[in-house]
Design a protein around this motif. Structure first.
Motif, PDB file in Angstrom:
ATOM      1  N   GLY A   1       0.824  -1.199   0.000  1.00 26.80           N
ATOM      2  CA  GLY A   1       0.000   0.000   0.000  1.00 26.80           C
ATOM      3  C   GLY A   1       0.856   1.245   0.000  1.00 26.80           C
ATOM      4  O   GLY A   1       2.080   1.184  -0.107  1.00 26.80           O
ATOM      5  N   PHE A   2       0.212   2.390   0.134  1.00 24.74           N
ATOM      6  CA  PHE A   2       0.938   3.664   0.164  1.00 24.74           C
ATOM      7  C   PHE A   2       0.037   4.727   0.764  1.00 24.74           C
ATOM      8  O   PHE A   2      -1.183   4.690   0.608  1.00 24.74           O
ATOM      9  N   GLY A   3       0.640   5.663   1.474  1.00 20.48           N
ATOM     10  CA  GLY A   3      -0.099   6.776   2.045  1.00 20.48           C
ATOM     11  C   GLY A   3      -1.231   6.372   2.957  1.00 20.48           C
ATOM     12  O   GLY A   3      -2.236   7.085   3.070  1.00 20.48           O
ATOM     13  N   GLY A   4      -1.092   5.237   3.621  1.00 19.06           N
ATOM     14  CA  GLY A   4      -2.137   4.764   4.521  1.00 19.06           C
ATOM     15  C   GLY A   4      -3.224   3.956   3.845  1.00 19.06           C
ATOM     16  O   GLY A   4      -4.102   3.401   4.519  1.00 19.06           O
ATOM     17  N   ASN A   5      -3.205   3.866   2.525  1.00 19.14           N
ATOM     18  CA  ASN A   5      -4.158   3.021   1.803  1.00 19.14           C
ATOM     19  C   ASN A   5      -3.572   1.622   1.667  1.00 19.14           C
ATOM     20  O   ASN A   5      -2.440   1.455   1.192  1.00 19.14           O
ATOM     21  N   GLY A   6      -4.352   0.605   2.047  1.00 18.61           N
ATOM     22  CA  GLY A   6      -3.764  -0.710   2.240  1.00 18.61           C
ATOM     23  C   GLY A   6      -2.967  -0.647   3.534  1.00 18.61           C
ATOM     24  O   GLY A   6      -3.487  -0.221   4.572  1.00 18.61           O
ATOM     25  N   CYS A   7      -1.710  -1.076   3.502  1.00 15.81           N
ATOM     26  CA  CYS A   7      -0.784  -0.873   4.641  1.00 15.81           C
ATOM     27  C   CYS A   7      -1.287  -1.511   5.931  1.00 15.81           C
ATOM     28  O   CYS A   7      -0.951  -1.039   7.019  1.00 15.81           O
ATOM     29  N   GLU A   8      -2.078  -2.580   5.838  1.00 15.85           N
ATOM     30  CA  GLU A   8      -2.604  -3.213   7.041  1.00 15.85           C
ATOM     31  C   GLU A   8      -2.131  -4.660   7.133  1.00 15.85           C
ATOM     32  O   GLU A   8      -1.639  -5.226   6.155  1.00 15.85           O
ATOM     33  N   ALA A   9      -2.303  -5.234   8.304  1.00 18.05           N
ATOM     34  CA  ALA A   9      -2.193  -6.678   8.477  1.00 18.05           C
ATOM     35  C   ALA A   9      -3.589  -7.214   8.730  1.00 18.05           C
ATOM     36  O   ALA A   9      -4.422  -6.534   9.344  1.00 18.05           O
ATOM     37  N   THR A  10      -3.855  -8.423   8.253  1.00 21.39           N
ATOM     38  CA  THR A  10      -5.180  -9.015   8.384  1.00 21.39           C
ATOM     39  C   THR A  10      -5.085 -10.329   9.130  1.00 21.39           C
ATOM     40  O   THR A  10      -4.250 -11.182   8.795  1.00 21.39           O
ATOM     41  N   VAL A  11      -5.910 -10.484  10.162  1.00 21.36           N
ATOM     42  CA  VAL A  11      -5.990 -11.722  10.935  1.00 21.36           C
ATOM     43  C   VAL A  11      -7.119 -12.574  10.340  1.00 21.36           C
ATOM     44  O   VAL A  11      -8.229 -12.082  10.103  1.00 21.36           O
ATOM     45  N   TRP A  12      -6.800 -13.853  10.088  1.00 26.84           N
ATOM     46  CA  TRP A  12      -7.733 -14.752   9.410  1.00 26.84           C
ATOM     47  C   TRP A  12      -8.057 -15.972  10.266  1.00 26.84           C
ATOM     48  O   TRP A  12      -7.220 -16.443  11.040  1.00 26.84           O
ATOM     49  N   ASP A  13      -9.255 -16.500  10.063  1.00 25.68           N
ATOM     50  CA  ASP A  13      -9.623 -17.798  10.636  1.00 25.68           C
ATOM     51  C   ASP A  13      -9.190 -18.882   9.651  1.00 25.68           C
ATOM     52  O   ASP A  13      -9.571 -18.853   8.478  1.00 25.68           O
ATOM     53  N   MET A  14      -8.394 -19.835  10.106  1.00 23.96           N
ATOM     54  CA  MET A  14      -7.847 -20.843   9.211  1.00 23.96           C
ATOM     55  C   MET A  14      -8.915 -21.807   8.689  1.00 23.96           C
ATOM     56  O   MET A  14      -8.784 -22.349   7.595  1.00 23.96           O
ATOM     57  N   ARG A  15      -9.975 -22.017   9.457  1.00 22.65           N
ATOM     58  CA  ARG A  15     -10.999 -22.968   9.022  1.00 22.65           C
ATOM     59  C   ARG A  15     -11.939 -22.344   7.982  1.00 22.65           C
ATOM     60  O   ARG A  15     -12.181 -22.919   6.930  1.00 22.65           O
ATOM     61  N   SER A  16     -12.463 -21.171   8.285  1.00 17.70           N
ATOM     62  CA  SER A  16     -13.424 -20.547   7.380  1.00 17.70           C
ATOM     63  C   SER A  16     -12.756 -19.791   6.237  1.00 17.70           C
ATOM     64  O   SER A  16     -13.409 -19.468   5.250  1.00 17.70           O
ATOM     65  N   LYS A  17     -11.445 -19.493   6.384  1.00 17.30           N
ATOM     66  CA  LYS A  17     -10.687 -18.699   5.403  1.00 17.30           C
ATOM     67  C   LYS A  17     -11.229 -17.266   5.296  1.00 17.30           C
ATOM     68  O   LYS A  17     -11.004 -16.578   4.303  1.00 17.30           O
ATOM     69  N   LYS A  18     -11.901 -16.796   6.355  1.00 20.35           N
ATOM     70  CA  LYS A  18     -12.494 -15.455   6.361  1.00 20.35           C
ATOM     71  C   LYS A  18     -11.673 -14.540   7.276  1.00 20.35           C
ATOM     72  O   LYS A  18     -11.093 -14.982   8.273  1.00 20.35           O
ATOM     73  N   PRO A  19     -11.644 -13.219   6.951  1.00 20.59           N
ATOM     74  CA  PRO A  19     -10.920 -12.282   7.814  1.00 20.59           C
ATOM     75  C   PRO A  19     -11.651 -12.061   9.132  1.00 20.59           C
ATOM     76  O   PRO A  19     -12.882 -11.987   9.170  1.00 20.59           O
ATOM     77  N   LEU A  20     -10.883 -11.974  10.211  1.00 22.68           N
ATOM     78  CA  LEU A  20     -11.443 -11.699  11.531  1.00 22.68           C
ATOM     79  C   LEU A  20     -11.375 -10.213  11.854  1.00 22.68           C
ATOM     80  O   LEU A  20     -12.330  -9.648  12.384  1.00 22.68           O
ATOM     81  N   LEU A  21     -10.253  -9.586  11.565  1.00 23.97           N
ATOM     82  CA  LEU A  21     -10.104  -8.145  11.758  1.00 23.97           C
ATOM     83  C   LEU A  21      -8.841  -7.669  11.072  1.00 23.97           C
ATOM     84  O   LEU A  21      -7.997  -8.464  10.654  1.00 23.97           O
ATOM     85  N   GLU A  22      -8.718  -6.348  10.938  1.00 30.96           N
ATOM     86  CA  GLU A  22      -7.536  -5.737  10.339  1.00 30.96           C
ATOM     87  C   GLU A  22      -6.769  -4.933  11.383  1.00 30.96           C
ATOM     88  O   GLU A  22      -7.374  -4.340  12.289  1.00 30.96           O
ATOM     89  N   LEU A  23      -5.447  -4.938  11.251  1.00 31.82           N
ATOM     90  CA  LEU A  23      -4.564  -4.183  12.145  1.00 31.82           C
ATOM     91  C   LEU A  23      -4.091  -2.965  11.356  1.00 31.82           C
ATOM     92  O   LEU A  23      -3.249  -3.076  10.468  1.00 31.82           O
ATOM     93  N   ILE A  24      -4.658  -1.809  11.670  1.00 32.76           N
ATOM     94  CA  ILE A  24      -4.470  -0.597  10.873  1.00 32.76           C
ATOM     95  C   ILE A  24      -3.691   0.438  11.669  1.00 32.76           C
ATOM     96  O   ILE A  24      -4.009   0.701  12.835  1.00 32.76           O
ATOM     97  N   GLY A  25      -2.666   1.023  11.060  1.00 30.00           N
ATOM     98  CA  GLY A  25      -1.872   2.039  11.739  1.00 30.00           C
ATOM     99  C   GLY A  25      -0.626   2.434  10.972  1.00 30.00           C
ATOM    100  O   GLY A  25      -0.148   3.558  11.088  1.00 30.00           O
ATOM    101  N   HIS A  26      -0.081   1.515  10.170  1.00 36.34           N
ATOM    102  CA  HIS A  26       1.094   1.836   9.364  1.00 36.34           C
ATOM    103  C   HIS A  26       0.709   2.806   8.245  1.00 36.34           C
ATOM    104  O   HIS A  26      -0.415   2.767   7.725  1.00 36.34           O
ATOM    105  N   SER A  27       1.665   3.646   7.853  1.00 35.14           N
ATOM    106  CA  SER A  27       1.406   4.632   6.799  1.00 35.14           C
ATOM    107  C   SER A  27       1.933   4.197   5.442  1.00 35.14           C
ATOM    108  O   SER A  27       1.599   4.800   4.420  1.00 35.14           O
ATOM    109  N   GLU A  28       2.780   3.155   5.414  1.00 34.86           N
ATOM    110  CA  GLU A  28       3.310   2.628   4.158  1.00 34.86           C
ATOM    111  C   GLU A  28       3.175   1.100   4.168  1.00 34.86           C
ATOM    112  O   GLU A  28       2.702   0.515   5.131  1.00 34.86           O
TER     113      GLU A  28
END
Length: 286
Positions: free
Chosen positions: A177-204
């Motif tokens: 990502g760039f300028g705060g767009n994207g730039c996240e980490a995503t926590v996933w459930d291994m069984r459902s393959k669905k996202p649980l939440l995003e870790l947002i704070g990095h700027s690049e």
């Protein structure tokens, strides 16, 4: 170049200049003191961690060379989590390959269209491994038939890195990502393959991610290392590394010296970060 460090004693033990003909792009270590490295020169090389004599420091010694492991840069390397007897590699040539680490021979190879591999992490105590790629998604592979057995919801940006929690129930990936767009980490459930939440704070771009016990550690092109509570998405601690440039790789080491995080940087070498209850501090720089 390749280097071997004793993180507990803060020592550089061994350095091999010219370990590859071009940049080293991936490294991994097995429980059996065998290491492997991949490079932009398309080769896969093996190294033995050994002590030349009793009481002497450990050294890296050449243990094998596969000069044409892939057709393009070797971008990911990881030993299997069961006994280190197998190794998986990935490349920008759209292939994932499984190797016998002892015989140093290819076992199988699989091609997935447009699958430019960025990172691979074996699921603990399993025959499966997780793979991130430039196609913006995570894939779960089974090594026995060497095929994709699950795909996760596609993200908006390239997935740069991935890791699996020790119990195998959750995983995490990091986004370009760039300028705060994207730039996240995503926590996933291994069984459902669905996202649980995003870790947002990095700027690049978040270039690297890993589990430290039940917390998540990220490193970014914004020159910070951050620790997160992945149950609620809260940032626990942030460490700006002055002059570091992008943080290329983090490796949590909770078992070493009351807890350390190794961080490889573009401009400031390898940094060791001490982990407090709610803080990160720079404890050593190689």
């Amino acid at each position: 170049n390749l280097a071997l460090y004793d993180c507990a004693k803060r020592l550089l033990l061994s350095r091999i200049s010219g370990a590859h003909e071009r940049e080293v792009t991936a490294v991994a270590a097995s429980p059996s003191q065998l290491c492997a490295s991949g490079s932009r020169d398309k080769s896969l090389r093996f190294w033995r961690v050994d002590a030349p004599s009793e009481g002497s420091n450990l050294k890296l010694e050449p243990a094998g060379d596969l000069p044409d492991a892939h057709e393009l840069v070797v971008s990911a390397v990881d030993f299997n989590s069961l006994d280190g007897s197998q190794l998986v590699t990935g490349s920008r040539d759209n292939t994932v390959k499984l190797w016998d680490a002892v015989a140093q021979q290819q076992i199988s190879s699989a091609v997935v269209s447009r699958n430019l591999v960025t990172h691979i992490r074996w699921v603990p105590n399993s025959h499966q491994f997780l793979q991130s790629g430039e196609d913006k998604e995570l894939k779960l592979w089974d090594s026995r038939p060497l095929k994709v057995v699950g795909t996760f919801s596609r993200k908006q940006y390239i997935q740069t890195c991935c890791d699996v929690r020790q119990d195998g129930d959750q995983c995490v990936s990091s986004s370009n990502g760039f300028g705060g767009n994207g730039c996240e980490a995503t926590v996933w459930d291994m069984r459902s393959k669905k996202p649980l939440l995003e870790l947002i704070g990095h700027s690049e771009s978040v270039l690297t991610v890993g589990y430290y016990d039940d917390t998540v550690v990220t490193g970014s092109a914004d020159a910070t290392v951050r620790q997160w509570d992945p149950t609620v998405g809260r940032e626990i601690a942030i460490l700006p590394v002055e002059g570091a440039g992008p943080i290329a790789c983090v490796r949590p080491m909770p078992q070493v010296a009351n807890g350390l995080i190794g961080a490889a940087t573009f401009n400031r070498g390898v940094c060791l970060c001490s982990v407090g209850s709610d803080s990160l501090s720079l404890s050593h720089r190689y």
